[in-house]
Design a protein around this motif. Structure first.
Motif, PDB file in Angstrom:
ATOM      1  N   ASP A  44      55.944  74.867 -11.768  1.00 27.98           N
ATOM      2  CA  ASP A  44      54.522  75.137 -12.043  1.00 27.98           C
ATOM      3  C   ASP A  44      53.678  73.877 -11.837  1.00 27.98           C
ATOM      4  O   ASP A  44      52.573  73.944 -11.300  1.00 27.98           O
ATOM      5  N   LEU A  45      54.226  72.746 -12.307  1.00 21.92           N
ATOM      6  CA  LEU A  45      53.465  71.494 -12.151  1.00 21.92           C
ATOM      7  C   LEU A  45      53.449  71.060 -10.675  1.00 21.92           C
ATOM      8  O   LEU A  45      52.399  70.654 -10.163  1.00 21.92           O
ATOM      9  N   TRP A  46      54.575  71.180 -10.028  1.00 18.87           N
ATOM     10  CA  TRP A  46      54.616  70.739  -8.617  1.00 18.87           C
ATOM     11  C   TRP A  46      53.587  71.539  -7.791  1.00 18.87           C
ATOM     12  O   TRP A  46      52.965  71.001  -6.887  1.00 18.87           O
ATOM     13  N   ALA A  47      53.438  72.832  -8.169  1.00 19.99           N
ATOM     14  CA  ALA A  47      52.527  73.687  -7.388  1.00 19.99           C
ATOM     15  C   ALA A  47      51.055  73.337  -7.609  1.00 19.99           C
ATOM     16  O   ALA A  47      50.198  73.719  -6.803  1.00 19.99           O
ATOM     17  N   THR A  48      50.787  72.592  -8.712  1.00 19.79           N
ATOM     18  CA  THR A  48      49.370  72.222  -8.936  1.00 19.79           C
ATOM     19  C   THR A  48      48.909  71.139  -7.945  1.00 19.79           C
ATOM     20  O   THR A  48      47.710  70.915  -7.786  1.00 19.79           O
ATOM     21  N   VAL A  49      49.875  70.480  -7.343  1.00 20.54           N
ATOM     22  CA  VAL A  49      49.505  69.453  -6.344  1.00 20.54           C
ATOM     23  C   VAL A  49      49.133  70.159  -5.045  1.00 20.54           C
ATOM     24  O   VAL A  49      49.963  70.877  -4.478  1.00 20.54           O
ATOM     25  N   PRO A  50      47.905  70.012  -4.610  1.00 14.90           N
ATOM     26  CA  PRO A  50      47.506  70.730  -3.380  1.00 14.90           C
ATOM     27  C   PRO A  50      48.258  70.193  -2.163  1.00 14.90           C
ATOM     28  O   PRO A  50      48.760  69.063  -2.180  1.00 14.90           O
ATOM     29  N   GLU A  51      48.330  70.998  -1.153  1.00 17.26           N
ATOM     30  CA  GLU A  51      49.003  70.571   0.079  1.00 17.26           C
ATOM     31  C   GLU A  51      48.145  69.499   0.765  1.00 17.26           C
ATOM     32  O   GLU A  51      46.913  69.551   0.694  1.00 17.26           O
ATOM     33  N   PHE A  52      48.806  68.533   1.384  1.00 16.80           N
ATOM     34  CA  PHE A  52      48.045  67.495   2.101  1.00 16.80           C
ATOM     35  C   PHE A  52      47.635  68.063   3.463  1.00 16.80           C
ATOM     36  O   PHE A  52      48.438  68.146   4.384  1.00 16.80           O
ATOM     37  N   SER A  53      46.375  68.488   3.521  1.00 19.90           N
ATOM     38  CA  SER A  53      45.913  69.000   4.821  1.00 19.90           C
ATOM     39  C   SER A  53      44.808  68.056   5.291  1.00 19.90           C
ATOM     40  O   SER A  53      43.698  68.080   4.762  1.00 19.90           O
ATOM     41  N   TYR A  54      45.180  67.239   6.219  1.00 22.31           N
ATOM     42  CA  TYR A  54      44.255  66.186   6.645  1.00 22.31           C
ATOM     43  C   TYR A  54      43.156  66.741   7.546  1.00 22.31           C
ATOM     44  O   TYR A  54      43.437  67.386   8.558  1.00 22.31           O
ATOM     45  N   GLU A  55      41.914  66.509   7.120  1.00 19.97           N
ATOM     46  CA  GLU A  55      40.764  66.881   7.939  1.00 19.97           C
ATOM     47  C   GLU A  55      40.288  65.633   8.657  1.00 19.97           C
ATOM     48  O   GLU A  55      39.800  64.704   8.020  1.00 19.97           O
ATOM     49  N   GLY A  56      40.423  65.614   9.951  1.00 16.10           N
ATOM     50  CA  GLY A  56      40.042  64.424  10.706  1.00 16.10           C
ATOM     51  C   GLY A  56      38.537  64.236  10.769  1.00 16.10           C
ATOM     52  O   GLY A  56      37.769  65.096  10.320  1.00 16.10           O
ATOM     53  N   LEU A  57      38.140  63.110  11.321  1.00 17.85           N
ATOM     54  CA  LEU A  57      36.701  62.842  11.484  1.00 17.85           C
ATOM     55  C   LEU A  57      36.118  63.767  12.554  1.00 17.85           C
ATOM     56  O   LEU A  57      36.840  64.240  13.438  1.00 17.85           O
ATOM     57  N   ARG A  58      34.816  64.007  12.448  1.00 18.86           N
ATOM     58  CA  ARG A  58      34.148  64.843  13.454  1.00 18.86           C
ATOM     59  C   ARG A  58      33.693  63.948  14.614  1.00 18.86           C
ATOM     60  O   ARG A  58      33.616  62.721  14.489  1.00 18.86           O
ATOM     61  N   VAL A  59      33.325  64.618  15.701  1.00 18.11           N
ATOM     62  CA  VAL A  59      32.890  63.885  16.888  1.00 18.11           C
ATOM     63  C   VAL A  59      31.651  63.028  16.582  1.00 18.11           C
ATOM     64  O   VAL A  59      31.478  61.927  17.131  1.00 18.11           O
ATOM     65  N   SER A  60      30.802  63.527  15.653  1.00 21.64           N
ATOM     66  CA  SER A  60      29.591  62.765  15.320  1.00 21.64           C
ATOM     67  C   SER A  60      29.949  61.408  14.698  1.00 21.64           C
ATOM     68  O   SER A  60      29.304  60.400  14.987  1.00 21.64           O
ATOM     69  N   ASN A  61      31.010  61.403  13.853  1.00 26.57           N
ATOM     70  CA  ASN A  61      31.440  60.130  13.262  1.00 26.57           C
ATOM     71  C   ASN A  61      31.911  59.166  14.351  1.00 26.57           C
ATOM     72  O   ASN A  61      31.605  57.969  14.309  1.00 26.57           O
ATOM     73  N   ALA A  62      32.637  59.729  15.301  1.00 25.30           N
ATOM     74  CA  ALA A  62      33.156  58.889  16.394  1.00 25.30           C
ATOM     75  C   ALA A  62      32.000  58.299  17.191  1.00 25.30           C
ATOM     76  O   ALA A  62      32.008  57.102  17.515  1.00 25.30           O
ATOM     77  N   LEU A  63      30.996  59.129  17.469  1.00 27.15           N
ATOM     78  CA  LEU A  63      29.863  58.645  18.271  1.00 27.15           C
ATOM     79  C   LEU A  63      29.073  57.588  17.511  1.00 27.15           C
ATOM     80  O   LEU A  63      28.661  56.568  18.073  1.00 27.15           O
TER      81      LEU A  63
END
Lengths: 465, 486
Positions: free
Chosen positions: A416-435
């Motif tokens: 139950d406790l382990w499941a409270t840790v959300p999955e690591f889903s990495y959201e990368g930077l957007r193209v606007s950040n890169a520009l």
């Protein structure tokens, strides 16, 4: 007139053996590089997907244990491959692929592919982006150096002028003709790379990045073509034009980037790993601040629960101690890793500005940023992984705090406790950040295109026969 | 050929603006590269010496703290107890084996900016520790360093070719060759002298810069980490480094001299030489890399970590059974004091089990890496520039081979470390053998292995140089007959 000019240029090219030889070599290298890189990216993506899913599965299936043991078990976060990495792997071979997220420590990321690649990788790494930004300009030199100086040397320029051809229009025609040829040369590579991108079901962000890369590369190659024509217009002989342009290419592509990079390193020195780790160990070892933080937190708890002894607190002080220890570490890690990464970014910023001297630096900086294979994107991943580590620590320590040990029984938690840790889903930077991060480089590239263009506009009408 | 011709050539050489520019560029590039190298070398030595002092001071402090605790008693967390073998072997007594930079290290950065000049030896899993590298801006790693090797491999050939080939072509165009052939007696001897002078002009400053750096550094790297300076083989290393420079530049000189004798105009000559430079220094290494990636892609570290985690889980799931199994396999360890619930013993044995489980994977990974290395060794034969880059780094002690040798010795030290601490962790007795902790004694690579590795990078350019010399001589003799009418 334009049609005739293009036809004439094409005819001359058909007769030029060295041009065809270089073209065939570049084409073969480009196809090999795109297909090889695309296959490599596919394999890497599969490995990344399997390993990330495996980590999540392993975390959720931990046996019942003390939450702090789970925090020590930790997780590995894997750096995802960027969608355009097949075109511009950029800094990825020199950036670690994974980071271990465990209790107490922000670990350095591990396993830079270049460490396993041997010495060959350091010498002549060939990627589709390198072909376009480093080798294709050589073809442009071969095409454009004789364009005006050759006509002058052969005496045909004098003939053309005697026939009443306006030199400005003629040079413009030359520029357009060579641009069309260049586009025709680039098109197959571009289509092949686009097909690879579409096959990988790229998202809108990736397509925008691809479009941006197209614009950046066009500006760079366009600027190079204009400079070549300008030099050709100013030189009396093809020999002179070729020597100047080949020298400029070697200086801008091979020599200047290294010198500028050394200078950037001198201005913003990178600590050796030895000094860096020692500094962190020293700061973590200085426990006075930690003790003060702990005393302050304990005092606040005593006040909040209106008790005088810690043993009367309805919470598990071990959890508080662990969390305070983590927070003490956060400050230390933020300072040292922040300083390290800020130093790298300061070096990067200098590189962009020095693009005026060596636009190759500006174009590679922009293409790596657009491909998502630069330091900014990596740092974003590294910071996201660290935030995730802190979330895990906070959840585990909070659980410990809320569960005081009773009758000497060791605390234990489960699925139950382990499941409270959300999955690591990495959201990368957007193209606007890169520009946005590439404002200096993009400005340099626009100037790189405009300045020789204006120069050519000024020189062309006064062309000496 | 008489002295007049020699003096004339020397005078022309000194007054030629192209030569002056080339010499200025070369000297400026060398000065910048040497200065960068000196700074890097000094900084590294300071760090290594500090670390060495820190290690010794920490171990001494831990030893005295352990003695004090034994004699006077006192409360201390088991995770900080200097009498706990696991804590000493994993944290308090850890060791930093170091790879000293040679006197030539700053001339060729090689792989030293990627791999750290030190490693950590502790009871933690060695595979992760050995993966820790040196810090550098990744773009700097991608671009490469501006060191003397770069000047030798990339810039010096360009300068040489610029000086060598364009002049004969221009002289032919301007009708000067018949006159020179008549004055000098033999055109091949005149071309040889001219090539040798230009070769010397480029090679001598590089060799002198190298010698200067070697004299400046001496064996300071070895002294800084407390190793025997006699093991440095500085003389042999400089000899090999200098030979590599000479052989590589001779290859370019002979190529330039030969192209200079071909019936090409100045533009064609310049283009041919630029094309040759591009082919050898840029395109062939690029082809080699593409072929390498297609035929021997790098083994995946992500898959390696994934497998390692799966193995860790399997070993942990067995829990204390791992300890029981270990003691069954090693009855000599099964003293009366063994605590089956001991956290430190269990952790160490789980780690052992993980390492055993990972062994096949590590071996497969290493085999893939070695297959790739063999392929790299074969592919570098494609380009004298690749050979020269490797040869220079090898001689300077910053190549892959010395680094791998160091890693192997550190790996062996991990094994020694484990063998020393393991029985002490398992029995759980108070650890007071701080003075008996095995030290790291590195063995420098032998002269024979250095020479063996240098053979191919020296031999192939020499063969090519001989080939181009033969061609150039044949062409210049024929040219002599044509222009001098003999």
């Amino acid at each position: 007139m334009m049609k005739r000019l293009i036809a004439k240029e094409w005819l001359e090219l058909r007769r030029d053996g060295s041009f065809w030889m270089l073209l065939v070599i570049l084409a073969l290298l480009a196809v090999g590089a795109v297909l090889g890189a695309a296959e490599q990216a596919r394999v890497q993506h599969e490995a990344w997907h399997a390993a990330s899913a495996g980590e999540r599965e392993r975390w959720l299936q931990q046996e019942d244990k003390h939450p702090h043991s789970a925090a020590h078990y930790g997780l590995y976060a894997f750096r995802p491959a960027a969608p355009l990495a097949f075109f511009e792997p950029g800094l990825h071979p020199y950036l670690p692929v994974t980071v271990w997220l465990e209790a107490h420590r922000q670990n350095e990321a591990l396993y830079r592919p270049a460490q396993d690649a041997g010495s060959a990788g350091r010498f002549g790494q060939l990627t589709p982006a390198t072909i376009v930004t480093a080798l294709l300009p050589l073809l442009v030199v071969l095409l454009a150096a004789p364009a005006i100086a050759g006509e002058r040397e052969r005496g045909t320029l004098r003939l053309l002028m005697a026939q009443g051809v306006a030199p400005g229009r003629w040079v413009l025609g030359k520029a357009l003709a060579l641009s069309v040829l260049l586009l025709l040369l680039l098109l197959p590579l571009w289509l092949l790379a686009t097909a690879v991108l579409m096959f990988a079901a790229a998202e809108t962000d990736a397509l925008l990045r691809w479009l941006g890369t197209g614009v950046v590369v066009s500006l760079y190659l366009g600027g190079f073509l204009l400079i070549c024509l300008l030099v050709s217009a100013c030189c009396r002989t093809v020999r002179g034009a070729l020597l100047i342009l080949l020298g400029l290419w070697a200086l801008g592509t091979l020599v200047a980037p290294r010198i500028v990079m050394e200078w950037a390193e001198w201005r913003h020195p990178t600590p050796t790993s030895l000094a860096f780790r020692q500094a962190i160990a020293d700061d973590l070892g200085a426990t006075a601040e930690l003790d003060a933080m702990l005393a302050q937190r304990t005092a606040a708890l005593l006040k909040e629960h209106e008790v005088e002894r810690t043993s009367d607190l309805p919470v598990n002080l071990d959890g508080i101690r662990l969390q305070v220890g983590e927070e003490h570490g956060y400050a230390v890690f933020d300072e040292h890793f922040g300083r390290l990464h800020d130093g790298f970014l300061a070096q990067e910023s200098l590189l962009q500005r020095f693009g005026l001297i060596a636009p190759y630096l500006a174009v590679t900086s922009a293409t790596t940023a657009l491909a998502g294979t630069d330091l900014l994107h990596y740092r974003h991943f590294f910071d996201s992984a660290e935030q995730y580590r802190r979330t895990i620590q906070a959840l585990m320590n909070d659980y410990i705090t809320r569960h005081p040990e009773q009758d000497g029984q060791r605390l234990s938690a489960g699925a139950d406790l382990w499941a409270t840790v959300p999955e690591f889903s990495y959201e990368g930077l957007r193209v606007s950040n890169a520009l946005l991060s590439q404002a200096s480089a993009l400005t340099v590239l626009v100037l790189w295109f405009l300045v020789p263009g204006l120069g050519l506009l000024r020189v062309a009408p006064r062309l000496a026969p | 050929m008489n002295r007049v011709v020699l003096r004339g050539e020397l005078r022309l050489l000194i007054r030629d603006p192209a030569v002056q520019v080339a010499l200025f560029v070369l000297l400026a590039a060398l000065a910048a590269a040497v200065a960068q190298g000196l700074l890097r070398h000094d900084r590294l030595l300071t760090d290594l010496a500090e670390r060495l002092y820190e290690d010794a001071a920490r171990l001494e402090a831990v030893k005295w703290q352990a003695i004090r605790l034994k004699e006077q008693g006192g409360e201390i967390s088991p995770f900080r107890d200097p009498r706990n073998a696991d804590v000493v072997g994993r944290r308090l007594g850890v060791q930093h084996p170091m790879l000293p930079p040679t006197a030539l290290g700053s001339l060729s950065v090689g792989q030293s900016d990627l791999h750290a000049a030190w490693q950590l030896v502790s009871l933690d899993p060695p595979d992760r520790l050995l993966a820790e590298g040196e810090f550098a801006h990744p773009r700097q790693l991608a671009i490469g360093r501006f060191d003397v090797s770069f000047v030798v491999v990339y810039l010096a050939p360009l300068l040489l070719l610029g000086l060598l080939a364009v002049n004969p072509a221009r002289e032919r165009e301007e009708g000067m060759l018949p006159m020179l052939a008549l004055q000098s007696g033999r055109l091949d001897a005149w071309l040889g002298l001219r090539s040798a002078l230009r070769f010397g002009l480029v090679a001598v400053p590089i060799l002198l810069a190298g010698a200067g750096v070697v004299l400046w550094h001496g064996e300071s790297g070895y002294e800084a980490v407390g190793e025997d300076p006699a093991a440095a083989q500085t003389g042999l290393r400089y000899l090999l480094w200098a030979l590599q420079v000479v052989v590589y530049l001779t290859f370019w000189t002979t190529l330039g001299a030969w192209v200079g004798t071909l019936p090409l105009d100045t533009v064609r000559t310049a283009l041919t030489l630029a094309g040759a430079w591009l082919m050898v220094v840029v395109l062939l290494p690029a082809v080699a890399n593409v072929s390498l990636e297609l035929r021997h892609p790098q083994p995946s570290r992500i898959e390696y970590v994934d497998a390692m985690r799966a193995a860790t889980d399997a070993a942990r799931a067995e829990g204390s059974a791992v300890l029981a199994q270990y003691l069954e396999d090693h009855p000599e360890m099964a003293g009366e004091d063994v605590d089956f619930d001991d956290f430190f013993a269990q952790r160490l044995l789980v780690q052992e089990r993980v390492q055993d489980a990972l062994q096949p994977l590590s071996e497969r990974f290493e085999q893939q890496r070695q297959a790739r290395s063999r392929q790299v060794a074969a592919l570098r034969l494609l380009s004298p520039a690749m050979l020269a880059m490797d040869g220079l780094a090898d001689a300077a002690g910053t190549g892959e081979a010395r680094q791998q040798d160091f890693q192997r010795q550190v790996q062996a030290q991990h094994e020694t470390w484990r063998e020393f601490f393991m029985p002490r962790v398992l029995t759980g007795e108070a650890f007071l053998d701080h003075d008996a902790i095995p030290g790291f004694e590195r063995t420098e690579e032998s002269a024979s292995s250095l020479l063996a590795r240098a053979a191919i990078p020296l031999l192939l350019p020499t063969l090519l140089a001989t080939f181009f010399t033969t061609l150039a001589l044949r062409r210049s003799r024929r040219l002599h007959k044509v222009v001098a009418g003999r």
